[in-house]
Design a protein around this motif. Sequence first.
Motif, PDB file in Angstrom:
ATOM      1  N   GLU A 133       1.031  -1.459  -0.137  1.00  0.00           N
ATOM      2  CA  GLU A 133       0.053   0.064  -0.048  1.00  0.00           C
ATOM      3  C   GLU A 133       0.927   1.202   0.188  1.00  0.00           C
ATOM      4  N   PRO A 134       0.486   2.316  -0.779  1.00  0.00           N
ATOM      5  CA  PRO A 134       1.465   3.292  -0.994  1.00  0.00           C
ATOM      6  C   PRO A 134       1.353   4.451   0.402  1.00  0.00           C
ATOM      7  N   VAL A 135       2.387   4.714   0.865  1.00  0.00           N
ATOM      8  CA  VAL A 135       2.671   5.422   1.945  1.00  0.00           C
ATOM      9  C   VAL A 135       2.629   7.044   1.801  1.00  0.00           C
ATOM     10  N   THR A 136       1.705   7.698   2.350  1.00  0.00           N
ATOM     11  CA  THR A 136       1.496   9.297   2.093  1.00  0.00           C
ATOM     12  C   THR A 136       2.028   9.939   3.204  1.00  0.00           C
ATOM     13  N   VAL A 137       2.302  10.856   2.863  1.00  0.00           N
ATOM     14  CA  VAL A 137       3.129  12.143   3.756  1.00  0.00           C
ATOM     15  C   VAL A 137       2.144  13.433   3.627  1.00  0.00           C
TER      16      VAL A 137
END
Length: 199
Positions: A133-137
């Motif tokens: 799953e993409p990690v968001t900032v």
Amino acid sequence: GVGGIVGAGWNKPVIENCYNAGTVAGKGRPAGGIVGDNEGSVINCYNAGSIISSAGASYNMGLGTGGSYQNSYWLDGVYSGNIVDESCSVKTAEEMKSDAFLTLINNGTEAFTADTDNINNGYPILSWQAAPEPVTVQITFATTPESASITVKDSAGNAVEPAEAGGKIYDLQKGETYTYVVSASGYTSVSDQITADET
């Protein structure tokens, strides 16, 4: 023997939570989708690959004594010769691609997951193979003047919406580079790039 995972399964190995989708060929040797000669335990495994052998061959096992199978399966039609591993069960392609089979092959674990990206022709894959799953900032833009507007686009040129309409807080994918434009009435627009990071 020749196998998709193990050739000579001697000395009582444990072969667990794996699958084979490739062709296994054993000229004059016992061949199996998971293991050729089997003296060990095959647990929670399946074979969807073709078997080619002129020796007594099977879907998950070649020739051998003392081996056992638990919750292991082969795809119907992958081989038309001798079925040595009668303790394994045959499944159709439709069955193997179903949610019910995913639950069955997991056997209370999370070793397998659905092939949502079709990297294994729709058959279950090992959980580590699935795309993470993409990690968001969360990035907050501070502008001068404060009333300036921000437009953010990803590397493909698609506009990225702020976390709140009209706001300056964006949830961006970590490690990705974005282009942003700061605009305000009476000011020259400024464009630059930012790579989303936690720092």
